[in-house]
Design a protein around this motif. Structure first.
Motif, PDB file in Angstrom:
ATOM      1  N   VAL A  43      12.174 -43.648-108.419  1.00 34.82           N
ATOM      2  CA  VAL A  43      12.897 -42.402-108.670  1.00 34.82           C
ATOM      3  C   VAL A  43      14.415 -42.599-108.567  1.00 34.82           C
ATOM      4  N   TYR A  44      14.856 -43.423-107.633  1.00 35.87           N
ATOM      5  CA  TYR A  44      16.284 -43.555-107.353  1.00 35.87           C
ATOM      6  C   TYR A  44      16.717 -45.018-107.371  1.00 35.87           C
ATOM      7  N   VAL A  45      17.981 -45.227-107.702  1.00 28.55           N
ATOM      8  CA  VAL A  45      18.593 -46.553-107.675  1.00 28.55           C
ATOM      9  C   VAL A  45      19.945 -46.461-106.976  1.00 28.55           C
ATOM     10  N   LYS A  46      20.269 -47.491-106.204  1.00 31.19           N
ATOM     11  CA  LYS A  46      21.611 -47.656-105.661  1.00 31.19           C
ATOM     12  C   LYS A  46      22.135 -49.027-106.070  1.00 31.19           C
ATOM     13  N   TYR A  47      23.451 -49.099-106.225  1.00 27.43           N
ATOM     14  CA  TYR A  47      24.080 -50.386-106.541  1.00 27.43           C
ATOM     15  C   TYR A  47      25.248 -50.619-105.587  1.00 27.43           C
ATOM     16  N   GLU A  49      35.244 -58.142-120.007  1.00 25.14           N
ATOM     17  CA  GLU A  49      36.688 -58.136-119.742  1.00 25.14           C
ATOM     18  C   GLU A  49      37.004 -58.515-118.301  1.00 25.14           C
ATOM     19  N   GLY A  50      35.984 -58.743-117.483  1.00 26.18           N
ATOM     20  CA  GLY A  50      36.189 -59.192-116.112  1.00 26.18           C
ATOM     21  C   GLY A  50      36.398 -58.092-115.109  1.00 26.18           C
ATOM     22  N   LEU A  51      36.017 -56.858-115.447  1.00 29.37           N
ATOM     23  CA  LEU A  51      36.187 -55.731-114.537  1.00 29.37           C
ATOM     24  C   LEU A  51      34.840 -55.375-113.913  1.00 29.37           C
ATOM     25  N   PRO A  52      34.807 -55.155-112.599  1.00 26.88           N
ATOM     26  CA  PRO A  52      33.538 -54.951-111.900  1.00 26.88           C
ATOM     27  C   PRO A  52      32.990 -53.543-112.068  1.00 26.88           C
ATOM     28  N   ALA A  53      31.670 -53.444-111.988  1.00 32.63           N
ATOM     29  CA  ALA A  53      31.017 -52.136-111.998  1.00 32.63           C
ATOM     30  C   ALA A  53      31.308 -51.407-110.702  1.00 32.63           C
ATOM     31  N   SER A  54      31.443 -50.096-110.800  1.00 30.97           N
ATOM     32  CA  SER A  54      31.610 -49.284-109.599  1.00 30.97           C
ATOM     33  C   SER A  54      30.279 -49.178-108.857  1.00 30.97           C
ATOM     34  N   PRO A  55      30.291 -49.273-107.527  1.00 32.26           N
ATOM     35  CA  PRO A  55      29.096 -48.923-106.758  1.00 32.26           C
ATOM     36  C   PRO A  55      28.676 -47.487-107.079  1.00 32.26           C
ATOM     37  N   PHE A  56      27.370 -47.214-106.956  1.00 34.82           N
ATOM     38  CA  PHE A  56      26.899 -45.860-107.251  1.00 34.82           C
ATOM     39  C   PHE A  56      25.507 -45.649-106.680  1.00 34.82           C
ATOM     40  N   THR A  57      25.100 -44.400-106.649  1.00 35.67           N
ATOM     41  CA  THR A  57      23.728 -44.017-106.391  1.00 35.67           C
ATOM     42  C   THR A  57      23.320 -43.000-107.443  1.00 35.67           C
ATOM     43  N   THR A  58      22.048 -43.029-107.832  1.00 36.41           N
ATOM     44  CA  THR A  58      21.543 -42.042-108.791  1.00 36.41           C
ATOM     45  C   THR A  58      21.023 -40.805-108.090  1.00 36.41           C
ATOM     46  N   GLU A  59      21.069 -40.776-106.758  1.00 35.27           N
ATOM     47  CA  GLU A  59      20.538 -39.627-106.022  1.00 35.27           C
ATOM     48  C   GLU A  59      21.341 -38.369-106.347  1.00 35.27           C
ATOM     49  N   TYR A 114      38.277 -49.965-117.340  1.00 36.94           N
ATOM     50  CA  TYR A 114      37.377 -49.967-116.189  1.00 36.94           C
ATOM     51  C   TYR A 114      36.218 -50.919-116.413  1.00 36.94           C
ATOM     52  N   GLY A 115      35.564 -51.258-115.314  1.00 33.29           N
ATOM     53  CA  GLY A 115      34.294 -51.942-115.405  1.00 33.29           C
ATOM     54  C   GLY A 115      33.190 -50.932-115.670  1.00 33.29           C
ATOM     55  N   PRO A 116      31.935 -51.389-115.747  1.00 35.83           N
ATOM     56  CA  PRO A 116      30.819 -50.490-116.057  1.00 35.83           C
ATOM     57  C   PRO A 116      30.720 -49.327-115.077  1.00 35.83           C
ATOM     58  N   MET A 117      30.580 -48.124-115.621  1.00 34.76           N
ATOM     59  CA  MET A 117      30.421 -46.904-114.828  1.00 34.76           C
ATOM     60  C   MET A 117      29.040 -46.312-115.107  1.00 34.76           C
ATOM     61  N   TYR A 118      28.301 -46.082-114.048  1.00 35.51           N
ATOM     62  CA  TYR A 118      26.959 -45.503-114.211  1.00 35.51           C
ATOM     63  C   TYR A 118      27.046 -44.159-114.938  1.00 35.51           C
ATOM     64  N   GLN A 119      26.157 -43.990-115.933  1.00 41.79           N
ATOM     65  CA  GLN A 119      26.136 -42.760-116.701  1.00 41.79           C
ATOM     66  C   GLN A 119      24.837 -41.982-116.506  1.00 41.79           C
ATOM     67  N   SER A 120      23.691 -42.658-116.658  1.00 39.11           N
ATOM     68  CA  SER A 120      22.412 -41.965-116.541  1.00 39.11           C
ATOM     69  C   SER A 120      21.305 -42.982-116.288  1.00 39.11           C
ATOM     70  N   ILE A 126      15.746 -47.529-116.235  1.00 38.87           N
ATOM     71  CA  ILE A 126      16.728 -48.085-117.166  1.00 38.87           C
ATOM     72  C   ILE A 126      18.033 -47.325-116.975  1.00 38.87           C
ATOM     73  N   LEU A 127      19.066 -48.048-116.595  1.00 39.04           N
ATOM     74  CA  LEU A 127      20.370 -47.450-116.303  1.00 39.04           C
ATOM     75  C   LEU A 127      21.315 -47.641-117.485  1.00 39.04           C
ATOM     76  N   SER A 128      21.978 -46.568-117.870  1.00 43.41           N
ATOM     77  CA  SER A 128      22.979 -46.628-118.931  1.00 43.41           C
ATOM     78  C   SER A 128      24.378 -46.531-118.327  1.00 43.41           C
ATOM     79  N   PHE A 129      25.331 -47.189-118.984  1.00 43.91           N
ATOM     80  CA  PHE A 129      26.693 -47.275-118.463  1.00 43.91           C
ATOM     81  C   PHE A 129      27.706 -46.935-119.552  1.00 43.91           C
ATOM     82  N   THR A 130      28.823 -46.378-119.125  1.00 41.20           N
ATOM     83  CA  THR A 130      30.004 -46.302-119.967  1.00 41.20           C
ATOM     84  C   THR A 130      30.898 -47.479-119.623  1.00 41.20           C
TER      85      THR A 130
END
Length: 635
Positions: A606-610, A625-635, A538-544, A553-557
């Motif tokens: 407080v919140y971030v969206k991508y 590796e050329g894989l895109p991050a998933s869209p997400f919201t921290t809400e 997978y591409g980057p997945m929002y974690q926290s 500061i956003l962390s990713f798996t």
């Protein structure tokens, strides 16, 4: 499948899916079942072993084969003791079987993308990739026990045209990696919402959908709905055709070579006629264009390519009909027979029927006449004439999409067939109510796993791609909300998601890039189903997220070899908000495996969206590796 029958006794019968060329699931107990006379003794012989069963009072029997490794081909022999009937099933492979389901983007055949993948089709001969197409059927009364049709087909340049494109590329990638047979069972239907694929028990969790299904289980009510649906559509088309000036029986039809069009006005194609000032109405508009054909191209076979037209069209060249298409979702590619195109002036006429919404032509699609390697561009100035104005066509009931029907008709008959897992491409039809989708998808996963009774079978799915007008700013978006529901479903064990936010087309809900979609699903399978720990799936997945002053500061798996950006110097498509949830476009930078996000307009974030839009214009966060991050919201 060779069958020897004793005509004096009831015939032994097998389900359609147990037939010549089938792929059976390796490394697990496999159920083989069928029907015979009650009490009949049945013997199944396979790979040197015999299995015995008796048909029960309803005539059903089954055996479970011992586990077998990948391999084949093998033959299977099924015979009855008293009636001396015998069935031989030939050319069986042991491998991995995947159920492919969802709506049109899973249903979409290789035939629809053959212009995109001509080499892949030419080189598709592979006896170890096989496909079974489940026929479309709905039933609201009870789960079906068998299918009405269907055969197993091995991939070759002819048969592959009927394969699910997403499923084929998924299978191809797995075969290249593991060199084992792959079977695809394709049970999908364009336009179908998730609730159509749920069983009755699962639907009870959704009272509104359950009530709809129970209503349609009344045969009299269903027949009434179908009858009224057909009658209203027929009445609409009858009135439209009668009022169409281009078809009036006492005049020369607009498409006739004898027809002259001195009063037709000019219009730009591609466009929607409402946008060109023709008027805001439904009905029929005729389009006409004259082209010159040089002597070197005259009389040759050709192809008329007309992008996508809303909603229906019939195309004529020099008065001869060359093709018709019933809906906007199919790219028009009409073959022109040898001898129809003449040297000099040739006339193309289109009758376009619009049933609802805007009518006309998709932009950024090809509109051209192809004669061998020569292309005559058809975009630009055309003439038009209104044939008939009408109110919108009454909305169809779309009974085939209603809750429960497709589960009973297309899934229930194959739940006894052992599989490796599921691949699912669906969600577009649920964007009308994205808030319930997470619960629907989780319910479907649990439902199907329970019905197959093979544990937590891997469930891999495609996140919705980008679609509609591109947006550089965050916006309210039902597509973004549904993508978030899909992302959150990854909390279910043994699931995987192929991110496709970079694989869509702004003007087409059916993007042609099914190769990357299939390959990304295969990566998910390698990690989830084949437990390959070396795979970056997978591409980057929002974690926290962590608030750090005026930044978050956003962390990713799934960062793989590291975070990077594609097309640009720093991450884009981020938005940030304070407690008031008023999101503004944000600055961002990569810091190791994290991303810092901030904006001068938000001092206490407080919140971030991508990538929060129907079609985020600049979603450029990837791993190396050329894989895109998933869209997400921290809400």
């Amino acid at each position: 499948m060779g069958i020897i029958l004793n005509s004096n006794r009831p015939k032994i019968r097998l389900p359609r899916i147990i037939s010549d060329g089938m792929v059976l699931q390796r490394n697990t107990d496999v159920k083989i079942w069928g029907w015979a006379s009650p009490g009949e003794a049945v013997t199944v012989r396979f790979i040197g072993k015999a299995y015995h069963a008796f048909a029960d009072d309803s005539g059903e029997w089954f055996v479970r084969l011992e586990q077998a490794k990948a391999g084949g081909p093998y033959d299977m022999y099924i015979e009855t003791e008293e009636s001396l009937e015998k069935i031989t099933i030939k050319n069986i492979l042991m491998g991995d079987v995947w159920l492919c389901s969802g709506q049109s983007n899973m249903e979409m055949k290789m035939d629809s993308v053959k212009d995109t993948y001509p080499d892949e089709i030419v080189h598709s001969c592979n006896d170890y990739i096989r496909h079974f197409l489940v026929p479309v059927k709905y039933d609201f009364e009870k789960p079906q026990t068998d299918l009405e049709a269907g055969i197993w087909e091995a991939a070759n340049p002819e048969s592959i045209l009927d394969f699910t494109a997403t499923g084929y590329f998924f299978a191809l990638k797995l075969f290249e990696k593991y060199n084992i047979p792959i079977g695809l069972i394709n049970a999908s239907l364009g336009g179908s919402p998730a609730e159509a694929w749920l069983s009755e028990n699962a639907l009870r969790e959704f009272p509104e959908h359950y009530e709809s299904a129970k209503q349609l289980s009344n045969r009299d009510y269903l027949d009434k709905v179908l009858r009224e649906d057909q009658e209203s559509a027929e009445a609409w088309y009858t009135a439209l055709n009668q009022n169409d000036e281009g078809l009036k029986s006492n005049d020369i039809p607009f498409h006739d070579t004898e027809y002259d069009a001195p009063f037709w006005q000019n219009i730009k194609v591609p466009s929607y006629w409402e946008d060109e000032g023709v008027g805001n109405f439904n009905g029929v508009v005729w389009f006409r264009k004259e082209i010159d054909i040089p002597s070197t191209l005259a009389d040759k076979p050709a192809r008329l390519v007309l992008g996508n037209i809303v909603d229906e069209d019939t195309a004529y060249i020099n008065g001869i009909e060359v093709g018709t298409t019933p809906n906007q979702y199919i790219t028009r590619k009409y073959s022109i027979q040898e001898g129809l195109l003449k040297e000099g002036k040739n006339t193309i006429v289109l009758r376009v029927v619009n049933t609802a919404g805007k009518g006309g032509f998709y932009k950024d699609k090809p509109y051209q006449l192809e004669i061998g390697d020569n292309i005559i561009e058809l975009s630009g100035e055309w003439q038009y004439m209104i044939g008939a104005k009408s109110s919108p066509m009454p909305a169809p009931a779309f009974v085939q999409w209603r809750p429960l029907g497709l589960y009973n008709g297309m899934i229930a008959p194959v739940t006894s067939y052992s599989i490796k897992g599921f691949i699912w491409y669906q969600g577009e039809s649920n964007t009308k109510n994205p808030g319930e989708y997470e619960n629907l998808l989780k319910a479907l996963i649990a439902d199907w796993r329970q019905k197959w009774n093979m544990g937590n079978l891997p469930f891999l799915y495609v996140q919705l791609p980008n679609f509609m007008e591109a947006s550089e700013i965050p916006m309210e978006s039902s597509w973004a909300e549904l993508r978030e529901a899909q992302r959150r479903t990854l909390s279910v064990p043994c699931t995987g998601m192929a991110v496709a936010i970079d694989l869509g087309e702004w003007n087409d809900i059916h993007p042609v890039n099914k190769k990357d979609v299939g390959f990304r699903l295969a990566l998910a399978a390698m990690k989830t189903a084949y437990r390959d720990k070396t795979i970056v799936a997978y591409g980057p997945m929002y974690q926290s997220g962590k608030i750090d002053g005026n930044r978050i500061i956003l962390s990713f798996t799934d960062t793989g070899s590291g975070l990077t950006v594609k097309n640009g110097d720093r991450p884009e498509a981020f938005a940030i908000a304070g407690a008031d949830r008023t999101f503004v476009r944000a600055d961002a930078e990569i810091i190791g495996d994290s991303v810092a996000v901030w904006s001068e307009k938000v001092s206490h974030p407080v919140y971030v969206k991508y990538a929060w839009a129907d079609n985020p214009a600049d979603a450029n966060l990837y791993n190396l590796e050329g894989l895109p991050a998933s869209p997400f919201t921290t809400e």
